[in-house]
Write a protein that holds these residues in place. Structure first.
Motif, PDB file in Angstrom:
ATOM      1  N   THR A   5      78.371  80.570  67.505  1.00 39.99           N
ATOM      2  CA  THR A   5      77.855  80.329  69.172  1.00 39.99           C
ATOM      3  C   THR A   5      78.513  79.022  69.405  1.00 39.99           C
ATOM      4  O   THR A   5      78.698  79.298  70.646  1.00 39.99           O
ATOM      5  CB  THR A   5      76.355  79.835  68.619  1.00 39.99           C
ATOM      6  OG1 THR A   5      75.664  80.847  67.964  1.00 39.99           O
ATOM      7  CG2 THR A   5      75.476  79.500  69.921  1.00 39.99           C
ATOM      8  N   ARG A   6      78.888  78.272  68.672  1.00 36.41           N
ATOM      9  CA  ARG A   6      79.705  77.154  69.334  1.00 36.41           C
ATOM     10  C   ARG A   6      80.879  77.542  70.001  1.00 36.41           C
ATOM     11  O   ARG A   6      81.332  77.020  71.187  1.00 36.41           O
ATOM     12  CB  ARG A   6      80.007  76.155  68.151  1.00 36.41           C
ATOM     13  CG  ARG A   6      80.801  74.972  68.623  1.00 36.41           C
ATOM     14  CD  ARG A   6      80.868  73.946  67.439  1.00 36.41           C
ATOM     15  NE  ARG A   6      81.200  74.533  66.399  1.00 36.41           N
ATOM     16  CZ  ARG A   6      82.535  74.597  65.941  1.00 36.41           C
ATOM     17  NH1 ARG A   6      83.761  74.598  66.893  1.00 36.41           N
ATOM     18  NH2 ARG A   6      82.809  75.227  64.674  1.00 36.41           N
ATOM     19  N   SER A  64      76.136  79.742  63.591  1.00 32.44           N
ATOM     20  CA  SER A  64      76.348  78.364  64.474  1.00 32.44           C
ATOM     21  C   SER A  64      77.746  78.330  64.823  1.00 32.44           C
ATOM     22  O   SER A  64      78.130  78.129  66.113  1.00 32.44           O
ATOM     23  CB  SER A  64      75.797  77.148  63.629  1.00 32.44           C
ATOM     24  OG  SER A  64      74.543  77.126  63.327  1.00 32.44           O
ATOM     25  N   LYS A  65      78.646  78.697  64.186  1.00 31.17           N
ATOM     26  CA  LYS A  65      80.011  78.466  64.319  1.00 31.17           C
ATOM     27  C   LYS A  65      80.511  79.656  65.529  1.00 31.17           C
ATOM     28  O   LYS A  65      81.230  79.276  66.371  1.00 31.17           O
ATOM     29  CB  LYS A  65      81.009  78.864  63.100  1.00 31.17           C
ATOM     30  CG  LYS A  65      82.445  78.740  63.449  1.00 31.17           C
ATOM     31  CD  LYS A  65      83.108  78.927  62.021  1.00 31.17           C
ATOM     32  CE  LYS A  65      84.755  78.759  62.048  1.00 31.17           C
ATOM     33  NZ  LYS A  65      85.220  79.713  63.073  1.00 31.17           N
ATOM     34  N   PRO A 101      74.095  71.472  68.157  1.00 30.72           N
ATOM     35  CA  PRO A 101      74.332  71.506  66.775  1.00 30.72           C
ATOM     36  C   PRO A 101      72.784  71.171  65.962  1.00 30.72           C
ATOM     37  O   PRO A 101      72.245  70.048  66.453  1.00 30.72           O
ATOM     38  CB  PRO A 101      75.359  70.759  66.378  1.00 30.72           C
ATOM     39  CG  PRO A 101      75.464  69.803  67.199  1.00 30.72           C
ATOM     40  CD  PRO A 101      75.082  70.413  68.673  1.00 30.72           C
ATOM     41  N   MET A 102      72.389  72.017  65.065  1.00 30.94           N
ATOM     42  CA  MET A 102      71.099  71.664  64.478  1.00 30.94           C
ATOM     43  C   MET A 102      71.030  71.339  63.100  1.00 30.94           C
ATOM     44  O   MET A 102      70.110  71.289  62.424  1.00 30.94           O
ATOM     45  CB  MET A 102      70.195  72.919  64.676  1.00 30.94           C
ATOM     46  CG  MET A 102      69.905  73.311  66.148  1.00 30.94           C
ATOM     47  SD  MET A 102      68.862  72.128  67.125  1.00 30.94           S
ATOM     48  CE  MET A 102      67.218  72.365  66.249  1.00 30.94           C
ATOM     49  N   ARG A 103      72.355  71.003  62.603  1.00 30.05           N
ATOM     50  CA  ARG A 103      72.380  70.738  61.338  1.00 30.05           C
ATOM     51  C   ARG A 103      71.664  69.296  61.079  1.00 30.05           C
ATOM     52  O   ARG A 103      71.689  68.408  61.810  1.00 30.05           O
ATOM     53  CB  ARG A 103      73.730  70.180  61.004  1.00 30.05           C
ATOM     54  CG  ARG A 103      74.017  69.763  59.459  1.00 30.05           C
ATOM     55  CD  ARG A 103      75.589  69.423  59.143  1.00 30.05           C
ATOM     56  NE  ARG A 103      76.450  70.842  59.244  1.00 30.05           N
ATOM     57  CZ  ARG A 103      77.618  70.803  59.038  1.00 30.05           C
ATOM     58  NH1 ARG A 103      78.290  69.594  58.852  1.00 30.05           N
ATOM     59  NH2 ARG A 103      78.218  72.252  59.220  1.00 30.05           N
ATOM     60  N   ASP A 107      67.355  79.916  71.481  1.00 33.97           N
ATOM     61  CA  ASP A 107      67.223  79.454  70.171  1.00 33.97           C
ATOM     62  C   ASP A 107      66.865  80.622  69.271  1.00 33.97           C
ATOM     63  O   ASP A 107      65.793  80.717  68.669  1.00 33.97           O
ATOM     64  CB  ASP A 107      66.266  78.397  70.024  1.00 33.97           C
ATOM     65  CG  ASP A 107      65.984  77.830  68.617  1.00 33.97           C
ATOM     66  OD1 ASP A 107      67.191  77.877  67.806  1.00 33.97           O
ATOM     67  OD2 ASP A 107      64.996  77.279  68.339  1.00 33.97           O
ATOM     68  N   GLU A 121      78.907  74.580  57.958  1.00 35.73           N
ATOM     69  CA  GLU A 121      78.330  75.049  59.199  1.00 35.73           C
ATOM     70  C   GLU A 121      78.200  76.423  58.932  1.00 35.73           C
ATOM     71  O   GLU A 121      79.074  77.329  58.755  1.00 35.73           O
ATOM     72  CB  GLU A 121      79.353  74.767  60.422  1.00 35.73           C
ATOM     73  CG  GLU A 121      78.810  75.217  61.653  1.00 35.73           C
ATOM     74  CD  GLU A 121      79.643  75.192  62.584  1.00 35.73           C
ATOM     75  OE1 GLU A 121      79.357  74.988  63.910  1.00 35.73           O
ATOM     76  OE2 GLU A 121      81.094  75.079  62.435  1.00 35.73           O
ATOM     77  N   TYR A 154      76.180  73.549  73.826  1.00 37.23           N
ATOM     78  CA  TYR A 154      75.695  73.762  72.420  1.00 37.23           C
ATOM     79  C   TYR A 154      74.969  72.632  71.866  1.00 37.23           C
ATOM     80  O   TYR A 154      75.569  71.446  72.004  1.00 37.23           O
ATOM     81  CB  TYR A 154      77.177  74.076  71.763  1.00 37.23           C
ATOM     82  CG  TYR A 154      76.843  74.405  70.298  1.00 37.23           C
ATOM     83  CD1 TYR A 154      76.112  75.321  69.835  1.00 37.23           C
ATOM     84  CD2 TYR A 154      77.330  73.478  69.553  1.00 37.23           C
ATOM     85  CE1 TYR A 154      75.879  75.925  68.731  1.00 37.23           C
ATOM     86  CE2 TYR A 154      77.364  73.638  68.079  1.00 37.23           C
ATOM     87  CZ  TYR A 154      76.524  74.468  67.617  1.00 37.23           C
ATOM     88  OH  TYR A 154      76.138  75.100  66.430  1.00 37.23           O
ATOM     89  N   GLY A 197      72.067  75.663  67.748  1.00 38.58           N
ATOM     90  CA  GLY A 197      72.828  76.280  66.505  1.00 38.58           C
ATOM     91  C   GLY A 197      71.760  76.565  65.496  1.00 38.58           C
ATOM     92  O   GLY A 197      70.474  76.695  65.870  1.00 38.58           O
ATOM     93  N   ASP A 198      72.007  76.841  64.262  1.00 37.75           N
ATOM     94  CA  ASP A 198      71.095  77.342  63.157  1.00 37.75           C
ATOM     95  C   ASP A 198      70.469  76.088  62.535  1.00 37.75           C
ATOM     96  O   ASP A 198      71.342  75.454  61.763  1.00 37.75           O
ATOM     97  CB  ASP A 198      71.839  78.379  62.357  1.00 37.75           C
ATOM     98  CG  ASP A 198      70.942  78.949  61.654  1.00 37.75           C
ATOM     99  OD1 ASP A 198      69.529  78.840  61.613  1.00 37.75           O
ATOM    100  OD2 ASP A 198      71.282  79.907  60.670  1.00 37.75           O
TER     101      ASP A 198
END
Length: 346
Positions: free
Chosen positions: A289-290, A286-287, A308-310, A239, A282, A306, A273-274
């Protein structure tokens, strides 16, 4: 009372005179501190082993003296529990209270077996802070003391009533969750140690955890991949995006994961993700990393995931202190996102 040293389970104590509260105080000296990944450390409550000093960046080494994520679990029937502790640095920060930076947190199991908050130790000086908490009389039950998040812990004593020692708890059935990341992972800016999202997630999942968050310094150097690989974890959580530029993500994400996978061929790796506020798109980190996770998976790297942290902090703006570091509310929200993902992996 004559001072003496003795062994309770795996815990070394040095017992001294009873204090004014009628408690017998014992200095915690053992190596069974939960959340400590290595036994060979410079100081008892350091997070990295002695040999890491030669390989990690100076900022990481300095922050490794902070006791984030460490706790002491014990069982006692004592009607009162005391904690005395000392720290080595500044008690507070402008955006994080002393109770989180330098305090301790006491939890106890309730009648349903859930660890519940009991009291926080609010530090007033570096040396000799103390709290006394009234527990339940009768049958022994488990307690947990979380140590300071953003300070070095130099001494911890546990106080119990005479004849009611603090005994080792039942051993954990599972390997620990290892979190590697940034200031947010380390615990900024929780109001008390038990409110770091890593601690919340571990309590919810009934797992031990090792906190390797380093404020401003979670940048995926290969030396950290080697160190993580020394740990026998149930899952590795990466993270680090808040400390990395887009170029660093491009440069370091894939080599870091590959190195860690070489060390631990099958252990799940979860790349987060961020977490961000009020951004409909996004984030590029994050993109990247994904896409790296997808590429590594296609190349044959197993058990890589992965997250996502959105929306991890929600979009009401109340989840952070400063737009970057979560409040307790943000920590709770972020922990819920991680718990949902980790349940599938542990």
């Amino acid at each position: 009372m004559q001072r003496r040293r003795f062994l309770l389970g795996l815990v070394f104590w040095e017992a001294g005179c009873m204090g004014q509260q009628g408690l017998e105080w014992r200095i915690l000296r053992g190596d069974n501190i939960e959340g400590k990944g290595w036994s060979e450390t410079v100081a008892p409550f350091d997070r990295l082993p002695t040999h890491a000093q030669a390989t990690v960046p100076p900022s990481v080494w300095s922050l490794s003296h902070h006791s984030a994520g460490m706790c002491f679990r014990f069982v006692t029937a004592s009607p009162q529990i005391g904690v005395r502790w000392s720290v080595g640095g500044e008690l507070a920060m402008p955006h994080m209270p002393a109770s989180g930076v330098s305090g301790v947190d006491l939890y106890g199991r309730d009648s349903k077996g859930t660890l519940r908050f009991m009291s926080v130790g609010q530090p007033r000086q570096q040396v000799g802070n103390q709290i006394i908490v009234t527990g339940a009389r009768g049958a022994p039950r488990e307690f947990c003391v979380y140590f300071p998040l953003y300070n070095s812990t130099t001494r911890v004593e546990i106080g119990t009533a005479p004849g009611q020692p603090a005994l080792p708890p039942p051993p954990r059935k599972h390997k620990p969750i290892v979190f590697y990341g940034t200031s947010i992972t380390q615990g900024g800016c929780a109001s008390r140690p038990g409110m770091a999202f890593t601690a919340i997630a571990a309590r919810t999942l009934e797992r031990a955890h090792i906190n390797l968050g380093f404020s401003g310094s979670g940048k995926m150097e290969l030396a950290l991949a080697d160190l993580l690989g020394e740990l026998d974890a149930s899952v590795f959580v990466l993270d680090c995006l808040r400390n990395m530029s887009e170029d660093l993500v491009r440069e370091r994400m894939e080599p870091f994961v590959r190195r860690l996978r070489e060390k631990r061929p099958t252990t799940p790796i979860l790349c987060a993700g961020d977490a961000f506020l009020d951004n409909p798109a996004e984030p590029m980190r994050s993109k990247l990393t994904r896409e790296a996770v997808a590429k590594l998976t296609r190349s044959g790297i197993p058990n890589l995931h992965y997250l996502p942290m959105r929306g991890a902090w929600d979009n009401d703006g109340e989840g952070t202190v400063d737009g970057v570091h979560p409040t307790d509310l943000g920590m709770s929200r972020q922990a819920a996102v991680f718990v949902k993902a980790l349940r599938k992996l542990v």
